[in-house]
Scaffold this motif. Structure first.
Motif, mmCIF file in Angstrom:
data_model
loop_
_atom_site.group_PDB
_atom_site.id
_atom_site.type_symbol
_atom_site.label_atom_id
_atom_site.label_comp_id
_atom_site.label_asym_id
_atom_site.label_seq_id
_atom_site.Cartn_x
_atom_site.Cartn_y
_atom_site.Cartn_z
ATOM 1 N N VAL A 43 -8.300 2.736 3.604
ATOM 2 C CA VAL A 43 -7.192 2.297 3.340
ATOM 3 C C VAL A 43 -6.237 2.423 4.554
ATOM 4 O O VAL A 43 -5.048 3.565 4.860
ATOM 5 C CB VAL A 43 -6.621 2.864 1.892
ATOM 6 N N HIS A 44 -5.035 1.009 4.547
ATOM 7 C CA HIS A 44 -4.313 0.869 5.375
ATOM 8 C C HIS A 44 -2.431 1.132 4.377
ATOM 9 O O HIS A 44 -2.808 0.287 3.392
ATOM 10 C CB HIS A 44 -3.596 0.302 6.623
ATOM 11 N N VAL A 45 -1.881 2.249 4.470
ATOM 12 C CA VAL A 45 -0.555 2.729 3.970
ATOM 13 C C VAL A 45 0.679 2.759 4.472
ATOM 14 O O VAL A 45 0.465 3.712 5.461
ATOM 15 C CB VAL A 45 -0.859 3.805 2.769
ATOM 16 N N GLY A 46 1.680 2.242 4.678
ATOM 17 C CA GLY A 46 2.709 1.685 4.901
ATOM 18 C C GLY A 46 3.606 1.241 5.162
ATOM 19 O O GLY A 46 4.314 0.759 4.059
ATOM 20 N N SER A 47 4.482 0.651 6.164
ATOM 21 C CA SER A 47 5.617 -0.945 5.852
ATOM 22 C C SER A 47 4.567 -1.880 7.035
ATOM 23 O O SER A 47 3.456 -1.625 7.327
ATOM 24 C CB SER A 47 6.581 -0.302 6.228
ATOM 25 N N LYS A 48 5.066 -2.601 7.438
ATOM 26 C CA LYS A 48 4.805 -4.038 7.916
ATOM 27 C C LYS A 48 4.818 -3.254 9.333
ATOM 28 O O LYS A 48 3.488 -4.075 9.856
ATOM 29 C CB LYS A 48 5.431 -5.479 7.559
ATOM 30 N N ASP A 49 5.633 -2.892 10.048
ATOM 31 C CA ASP A 49 5.237 -2.756 11.067
ATOM 32 C C ASP A 49 4.807 -0.972 11.446
ATOM 33 O O ASP A 49 3.875 -0.917 12.316
ATOM 34 C CB ASP A 49 7.296 -1.879 11.325
ATOM 35 N N GLN A 50 3.847 0.184 10.411
ATOM 36 C CA GLN A 50 3.353 0.893 10.737
ATOM 37 C C GLN A 50 2.513 1.707 9.060
ATOM 38 O O GLN A 50 3.283 1.425 8.521
ATOM 39 C CB GLN A 50 4.092 1.491 11.496
ATOM 40 N N TYR A 51 1.723 2.184 9.993
ATOM 41 C CA TYR A 51 1.403 2.260 9.260
ATOM 42 C C TYR A 51 0.179 3.691 9.155
ATOM 43 O O TYR A 51 -0.211 3.960 10.055
ATOM 44 C CB TYR A 51 0.241 1.771 8.074
ATOM 45 N N VAL A 52 -0.380 4.748 8.208
ATOM 46 C CA VAL A 52 -1.251 5.997 8.076
ATOM 47 C C VAL A 52 -2.542 5.156 7.893
ATOM 48 O O VAL A 52 -2.584 4.556 6.655
ATOM 49 C CB VAL A 52 -1.231 6.725 7.622
ATOM 50 N N ALA A 53 -3.345 4.645 8.890
ATOM 51 C CA ALA A 53 -5.177 4.920 8.080
ATOM 52 C C ALA A 53 -5.876 6.150 7.947
ATOM 53 O O ALA A 53 -5.903 7.069 8.081
ATOM 54 C CB ALA A 53 -5.941 4.042 8.777
ATOM 55 N N LEU A 54 -6.586 5.461 6.012
ATOM 56 C CA LEU A 54 -7.001 7.246 5.523
ATOM 57 C C LEU A 54 -8.279 6.758 5.296
ATOM 58 O O LEU A 54 -8.898 6.096 4.550
ATOM 59 C CB LEU A 54 -6.315 6.599 3.752
ATOM 60 N N TYR A 55 -9.095 7.382 6.194
ATOM 61 C CA TYR A 55 -10.476 7.005 6.128
ATOM 62 C C TYR A 55 -11.362 7.960 5.770
ATOM 63 O O TYR A 55 -10.720 9.242 5.655
ATOM 64 C CB TYR A 55 -10.509 6.943 7.881
#
Length: 126
Positions: A43-55
């Protein structure tokens, strides 16, 4: 050359639950969710410019090691907020302890760990 940090990818026990927590704490949205490397789910969660990928990979996930002494360990992820006190109250409402408060030049900070033991630094420069 212009460089910006786009994302960080971390292994968690439950990507959906962690994404929901980050939504409640930081106001982040799920950008993408689906199958990923090694038969896992991300799941990629964050803003349109940056995020944390949760694997999460298939099967059991290994426990946390002491990242501050392990080469290649993730020590913490830092988030900058405009209202540090509000974020602290949100974190406490989730039942997560906060620690290591400090005022330093040029701001204030504290730390907390999510349910998987990932350490976050919350900082405000305002």
């Amino acid at each position: 050359m212009s460089v910006k940090l786009e994302h960080v990818n971390v292994t968690v026990s439950d990507p959906a639950a962690t994404a929901a927590l980050y939504g409640r704490l930081f106001g982040w949205d799920v950008r993408w969710e689906g199958a990923s490397i090694h038969g896992g789910h991300t799941v990629h969660v964050g803003s349109k410019d940056q995020y944390v990928a949760l694997y999460r990979g298939p099967g059991a996930q290994a426990g946390q090691r002491d990242n501050y002494t392990a080469k290649g360990g993730l020590n913490h992820i830092a988030v900058e907020v405009d209202d540090l006190d509000d974020l602290e109250q949100r974190i406490k409402a989730e039942g997560l302890p906060v620690y290591s408060h400090a005022t330093y030049e040029p701001g204030r900070r504290f730390y907390f760990n999510d349910a998987d033991g990932i350490e976050y630094e919350a900082v405000s420069y305002g």
